[in-house]
Design a protein around this motif. Structure first.
Motif, short mmCIF file in Angstrom:
data_model
loop_
_atom_site.label_atom_id
_atom_site.label_comp_id
_atom_site.label_asym_id
_atom_site.label_seq_id
_atom_site.Cartn_x
_atom_site.Cartn_y
_atom_site.Cartn_z
N ALA A 230 0.48 -0.52 0.40
CA ALA A 230 0.00 -0.49 0.19
C ALA A 230 0.84 1.57 -0.18
N ASP A 231 2.26 1.25 0.53
CA ASP A 231 3.22 2.32 0.67
C ASP A 231 3.24 2.61 -1.05
N VAL A 232 3.87 1.97 -1.58
CA VAL A 232 4.81 2.04 -2.94
C VAL A 232 3.80 2.28 -4.27
N PRO A 233 3.66 3.39 -4.36
CA PRO A 233 3.43 3.72 -6.23
C PRO A 233 3.58 2.53 -6.12
N SER A 234 2.24 2.44 -7.43
CA SER A 234 2.58 1.29 -8.83
C SER A 234 2.21 1.56 -9.27
N PHE A 235 2.84 1.12 -10.37
CA PHE A 235 2.62 1.26 -12.05
C PHE A 235 2.38 -0.07 -12.76
N ASP A 237 1.56 -0.41 -15.91
CA ASP A 237 1.90 -0.72 -17.78
C ASP A 237 3.49 0.24 -17.59
N LEU A 238 3.87 -0.55 -19.12
CA LEU A 238 4.84 0.15 -19.65
C LEU A 238 4.87 2.22 -19.74
N GLU A 239 3.61 2.28 -20.02
CA GLU A 239 3.69 3.77 -20.54
C GLU A 239 4.05 4.96 -19.66
N SER A 240 3.29 3.99 -18.25
CA SER A 240 2.80 5.05 -17.43
C SER A 240 3.95 5.12 -16.35
N ILE A 241 4.68 3.74 -16.72
CA ILE A 241 5.99 3.97 -15.96
C ILE A 241 7.27 5.25 -16.96
N LEU A 242 7.00 5.32 -17.77
CA LEU A 242 7.73 5.71 -18.85
C LEU A 242 7.44 7.30 -18.41
#
Ligand code: NAP
Length: 259
Positions: A230-235, A237-242
């Motif tokens: 819960a405390d770690v922002p999660s991505f 899909d590749l486009e959103s992390i990029l």
């Protein structure tokens, strides 16, 4: 001139490899992919990489300070719990930003008969008292928990042989690496007269056929859910992390930080 954003990617997954490939050649990021070193012949990435454990939380803290890392991306397998816990502790200690990049977990769809559990021991308990033919596909590290449920007959599938062999009175072992086809999974479950499937909710396509096969045969499943982060922002899909990385690279501090 802002310095290139120094990123440590904790890998060992397809997602991490895709991220490494996408970042190769970008001038304002300096990514390093870290692999545990479990695979004998790993596919070498097109970016800088390192192989092997860091030596626990302290070792990781030392690495992050030494490399002056700006951002850690945990792209390990959703059930690589120790590495993820170490990353959280080390990033907390060094105040380095940590984010998660993962495949989304599978979602139950119509026809699925899942009992969702949080751990391997809860999965063993969920099998109940009456002897059943169990198809156990949780990876070799989680097998010991099923010693608490010895009444069942287990068909265990893993990539490498479990060491030590689980102390289960009735079990057989299949060594195989996915991807598996839907038809083969249906045939296997029929042939072995499987009553219930036990799986980790690892997401991804390579091992989804067993879920679809169990659904088509009307079989119940015990599904181990990935740990909550819960405390770690999660991505997912590749486009959103990029997009996140590029936004941070754009705002990277002008002078290298001494951490
Ligand atoms: P784990 O139990 O979470 O980690 C055990 C130790 O291995 C860690 O404490 C760390 O050693 C080292 N390690 C793990 N991932 C590392 C990385 N990316 N870079 C450097 N060191 C790493 O992990 P695991 O379940 O054994 O998985 C090992 C690797 O296989 C991971 O990279 C994971 O992404 C991949 N994988 C795991 C699964 C699974 O089901 N667990 C499935 C597919 C792939 P130190 O404490 O010495 O730093």
């Amino acid at each position: 001139m802002p310095h290139a954003l120094r990123i440590l990617i904790l890998g060992g997954t397809t997602e991490a490899r895709h991220l490494a490939e996408a970042l190769a050649g970008e001038s304002d990021v300096a990514p390093v992919l870290s692999l545990a070193g479990r695979t004998l012949a790993p596919q070498f990435p097109p970016i800088a990489f390192r192989i092997g454990g860091f030596g626990g939380i302290d070792g990781l803290i030392a690495y992050l300070r030494d490399a002056k890392t700006d951002l850690v991306i945990d792209a390990t397998h959703p059930f690589a719990e120790q590495m993820s816990a170490h990353a959280e502790a080390a990033c907390r200690a060094t105040r380095i930003r940590l984010v998660l990049f993962s495949r989304p977990p599978w979602q139950a769809v119509e026809g699925d008969r899942w009992t969702e559990v949080e751990s391997a021991s809860a999965a063993a308990q969920a099998l109940g008292e009456d002897p059943r033919q169990v198809f156990l596909t949780v990876g070799r590290q989680q097998l010991a928990a099923f010693e608490a449920a010895p009444a069942h007959d287990y068909l265990i599938r893993s990539i490498d042989p479990p060491q030590p062999r689980p102390r289960l009175p009735n079990h057989r072992l299949i060594l195989a690496r996915g991807p598996f086809s839907f038809d083969d999974e249906v045939d296997l479950m029929r042939r072995e007269k499987i009553d219930v499937l036990v799986s980790k909710n690892s997401g991804g396509e390579a091992t989804y056929a067993k879920i679809a096969a169990a659904r088509s045969l009307g079989l119940p499943m015990v599904m181990m859910q990935p740990p909550h982060r819960a405390d770690v922002p999660s991505f997912y899909d590749l486009e959103s992390i990029l997009a996140f990385i590029r936004a941070r690279a754009h705002h990277a501090p002008p002078v290298p930080r001494g951490v």
